[in-house]
Design an enzyme around this catalytic site. Structure first.
Site, PDB file in Angstrom:
ATOM      1  N   HIS A 147      18.823   8.577  34.987  1.00 26.40           N
ATOM      2  CA  HIS A 147      18.190   9.903  34.867  1.00 26.40           C
ATOM      3  C   HIS A 147      16.713   9.835  34.495  1.00 26.40           C
ATOM      4  O   HIS A 147      16.008  10.837  34.596  1.00 26.40           O
ATOM      5  CB  HIS A 147      18.900  10.744  33.798  1.00 26.40           C
ATOM      6  CG  HIS A 147      20.334  11.033  34.118  1.00 26.40           C
ATOM      7  ND1 HIS A 147      20.708  11.677  35.270  1.00 26.40           N
ATOM      8  CD2 HIS A 147      21.482  10.750  33.441  1.00 26.40           C
ATOM      9  CE1 HIS A 147      22.035  11.783  35.301  1.00 26.40           C
ATOM     10  NE2 HIS A 147      22.524  11.220  34.196  1.00 26.40           N
ATOM     11  N   ASP A 184      18.854  16.370  26.888  1.00 27.51           N
ATOM     12  CA  ASP A 184      20.079  15.591  26.727  1.00 27.51           C
ATOM     13  C   ASP A 184      19.838  14.104  26.505  1.00 27.51           C
ATOM     14  O   ASP A 184      20.399  13.239  27.185  1.00 27.51           O
ATOM     15  CB  ASP A 184      21.003  15.775  27.951  1.00 27.51           C
ATOM     16  CG  ASP A 184      21.557  17.187  28.028  1.00 27.51           C
ATOM     17  OD1 ASP A 184      20.776  18.137  27.820  1.00 27.51           O
ATOM     18  OD2 ASP A 184      22.757  17.349  28.271  1.00 27.51           O
TER      19      ASP A 184
HETATM   20  C1  Q6P Z   1      24.910  14.007  30.480  1.00 27.64           C
HETATM   21  C2  Q6P Z   1      24.199  14.965  29.590  1.00 27.64           C
HETATM   22  C3  Q6P Z   1      25.776  16.175  28.301  1.00 27.64           C
HETATM   23  C4  Q6P Z   1      26.471  17.504  28.128  1.00 27.64           C
HETATM   24  C5  Q6P Z   1      27.581  17.420  27.118  1.00 27.64           C
HETATM   25  C6  Q6P Z   1      22.827   6.989  33.105  1.00 27.64           C
HETATM   26  C7  Q6P Z   1      24.499   8.113  32.245  1.00 27.64           C
HETATM   27  C8  Q6P Z   1      24.981   9.508  32.485  1.00 27.64           C
HETATM   28  C9  Q6P Z   1      24.325  10.429  31.492  1.00 27.64           C
HETATM   29  C10 Q6P Z   1      24.904  11.779  31.488  1.00 27.64           C
HETATM   30  C11 Q6P Z   1      24.147  12.742  30.625  1.00 27.64           C
HETATM   31  N1  Q6P Z   1      24.932  16.175  29.399  1.00 27.64           N
HETATM   32  N2  Q6P Z   1      28.709  18.219  27.488  1.00 27.64           N
HETATM   33  O1  Q6P Z   1      23.174   8.045  32.390  1.00 27.64           O
HETATM   34  O2  Q6P Z   1      24.726   9.889  33.800  1.00 27.64           O
HETATM   35  O3  Q6P Z   1      26.364   9.434  32.347  1.00 27.64           O
HETATM   36 ZN    ZN Z   2      26.948   9.860  34.114  1.00 26.98          ZN
END
Ligand code: Q6P
Ligand code: ZN
Length: 673
Positions: free
Chosen positions: A135, A92
């Protein structure tokens, strides 16, 4: 002492170059829209603009491995195909020829912010950055993150500025596993994260995101995870976790610096978080952290994917850092069962490490496991029905109300021979009270005060309260000859005329001569006195055996009782009463004033006795919005006290839902141990 704002358009200059549904929400507009909202509202002009810089290799290596850094260094020269392939080894996340540059600026922005705050150039600040960081791991990118900006900043603050304890509050809706791994065995960095979890069904689907990951070795207890097992969490759920878990632990930890992984995907409208907390909740979350570490707080942007919600939330955060009055959070609902279960589990595992939580209910001895199974089933059913409805419904919420700074921050009502502290406006003129009010005031016996004096003081108090109501004055302090009589007069003759709900916080022993049954005021009294019976829903006496000088007991009462009660009651005015000889220390007193500013749009009236003028300085400083000095290392509470407080909270839970910290009995098996 200002607020730093770090932003650079350069960090908008990378984007997803291929099709990837998981990454399409991470767009450059996240940053530009947030910044434009700050410009439009005039907030950016009020901040100290600090430029970013690139983090050096050595700084990046504080957290990341050399192999990983060398790998990322190659990305600016890669072809599209190479970039795609490089990206594939991680989850991701996407790479772009300019992302390495931006990632160095993002980490460097966090370091610039730490420098500005730790050297005292500013009090606090926010860095708007892309890519986010929480992350990313020692040798891996993940979840849109390349370098772990906040983790690097924490190590840097320790190394470069000698910070001994750093608190990281991660209110992003995803678990910052990168931060957790980085500091898992490190007791000098306390990592708190709440996150959408859904019993491991939600990304990043890690077992170690659950509440029972508390840290390892000497770091045990310095990792606090609060999993959300349902979507749709609201303001009351977030505030409950702050009051009943994070704040008590944070105050016991006593950090030298607070870093916030400020992701706003935990706000309503966000497609990732699917939560229902409104953007103005971030004003309160920020405010509640602003008196830790002498006010040294650095917020660094993480997630947030609904551009409207994101921009509003960023503005709420920055406006709070600037010290503007807090928005009123009306009509809080009670925390939901699933949130209560998380709360109970976290408190139950963390009570081993934090003396301030020592008396929390132990999930193992209550029947929580049975309830957990029932709750899990209920959650699953909910999730299934929600799935169908989700596609249709678009979340709507009102724009946050304006938060107007009053023309006068703080005013005083003082006897003629008392000096007025710098920065406060002394009220001299006063309103003609009219014959009815004057006769009511005359009828109260004003000891030590001439009759004319008494009426003059109270007409000034009336003026002060009225000007707070119309927001001409923010807050105020009055020195009166007889505090007890003054309280009575204010609540019965003045306050109730002007505001519908008054929260009376009384520190020290006072005989109550007024009725509280009608709910027009809520009295919370914290004193060293024993054996006061609770009289109905609106009079809540808290007795600390060791007196108000007992820091742990006092903090437990403030976070476990006073703040949740205040949020639920939602007063129009706070009356803070300091009884002579209460024994409360100056630091605690300032903390209390600072924290109470979260209610009634900051309209607090402090009443003190004329001969108690020695604490005028600390009082004025806190009213003016200066950060309270940190509390000394907390002492272990008397076993009895915390227990008594817990029992009291349990009793009051029927009337006050924000006091709940366990799943309710009656839902599933009974929870009597
Ligand atoms: C989420 C990845 C996406 C799935 C789509 C600091 C910021 C965050 C990143 C989130 C990644 N999955 N449906 O990072 O935590 O918002
Ligand atoms: Zn997030």
């Amino acid at each position: 002492m200002g607020t730093a704002l770090i932003y650079d358009e350069e960090m908008t200059k990378y984007k997803l170059l291929w099709v990837d549904p998981a990454c399409k929400i991470e767009v450059p507009e996240r940053l530009s829209v947030s910044y434009e909202a700050l410009v439009r509202t005039g907030l950016s002009d009020r901040c100290v603009s600090v430029p970013p810089r690139e983090a050096s290799d050595a700084e990046i290596l504080l957290v990341h491995s050399e192999e990983y850094l060398e790998g990322v260094k190659k990305t600016p020269h890669m072809t599209l195909e190479d970039l795609k392939e490089f990206t594939l080894q991680y989850g991701d996340v996407y790479f772009h020829p300019n992302i390495y540059h931006c990632a160095k600026l993002a980490a460097g922005s966090a370091l610039q912010l730490v420098d500005s705050v730790m050297t005292g150039k500013v009090r606090n600040g926010m860095a708007l950055v892309r890519p986010p960081g929480h992350h990313s791991m020692r040798s891996a990118a993940s979840g849109f993150c390349v370098f772990n900006n906040v983790a690097i900043a924490a190590r840097y603050a320790k190394q470069k500025h000698g910070a001994e304890r750093v608190l990281i509050v991660d209110w992003d809706i995803h678990h910052g596993q990168g931060v957790q791994y980085c500091f898992e065995d490190d007791p000098s960095v306390l990592y708190f994260s709440w996150h959408r979890y859904e019993r491991q069904k939600f990304w990043p689907n890690l077992r170690e995101s659950d509440y029972d990951s508390v840290g390892k070795g000497s770091g045990a207890g310095f990792n606090v995870n609060v999993p959300w097992n349902e979507v749709g969490m609201e303001n009351s759920d977030y505030l409950s976790v702050f009051c009943h878990v994070l704040l008590p632990v944070a105050y016991e930890f006593c950090p030298d610096l607070v870093l916030v992984c400020a992701g706003f995907d935990s706000a309503i409208g966000d497609p990732e978080g699917e939560m229902c907390a409104t953007p103005d909740i971030f004003a309160h979350l920020t405010h509640l952290l602003m008196n830790l570490a002498g006010g040294k707080l650095c917020a660094v942007l993480e997630g947030g994917y609904n551009l409207t919600s994101l921009a509003q939330s960023v503005c709420q955060t920055v406006q709070t850092l600037l010290g503007d009055p807090l928005p009123q959070l009306a009509n809080l609902r009670s925390p939901c069962e699933s949130a209560l279960e998380s709360l109970q589990c976290v408190r139950s595992v963390q009570r081993r490490y934090w003396s301030i939580l020592k008396h929390a209910a132990d999930s193992a001895t209550t029947d929580v496991s049975n309830k957990r199974i029932k709750l899990a089933k209920a959650e699953e059913e909910k999730a299934e029905t929600a799935e169908d409805e989700r596609s249709q419904e678009e979340k709507v919420w009102p724009e946050p109300a304006e938060r107007l700074r009053p023309p006068v921050c703080s005013a005083s009502v003082l006897p003629d021979d008392a000096a007025c502290p710098d920065g406060l406006k002394r009220l001299v003129s006063s309103k003609d009270l009219g014959p009815l009010l004057v006769s009511r005031i005359r009828n109260r016996s004003m000891e030590d005060a001439g009759d004319a004096d008494g009426v003059a003081t109270f007409s000034r108090l009336y003026t002060l309260i009225e000007k707070m109501r119309t927001n001409e004055i923010g807050n105020g302090v009055a020195l009166v000859p007889d505090v007890a009589a003054a309280v009575e007069c204010v609540v019965q003759d003045l306050g109730s005329d002007l505001v519908s709900r008054v929260l009376v916080v009384c520190v020290g022993k006072e005989e109550l001569n007024y009725a509280t049954a009608d709910g027009k005021m809520l009295v919370v009294q914290i004193s060293g006195e024993d054996k006061e019976e609770q009289k109905g829903k609106y009079y809540i006496p808290v007795c600390l055996k060791k007196g108000c000088g007992d820091t742990v007991g006092f903090i437990q009462a403030v976070f476990g009782l006073l703040l949740p009660l205040g949020y639920e009651y939602d007063p129009g005015l706070v009356l803070l009463v300091r009884m002579p000889g209460s024994g409360v220390g100056d630091c605690m007193w300032q903390q209390l004033i600072g924290l109470l500013k979260g209610f009634a749009k900051g309209h607090t009236l402090v009443l003190m006795q004329t001969n108690d003028g020695a604490c005028m300085g600390p009082t004025a400083s806190a009213l003016l919005g200066h950060p309270a000095p940190p509390l000394q290392e907390l002492l272990t509470p008397l076993p009895d006290d915390g227990g008594a407080l817990e029992r009291m909270r349990e009793r009051l839970q029927a009337d006050w839902k924000m006091l709940q910290t366990t799943v309710s009995s009656g839902n599933g098996e009974t929870a009597k141990s």
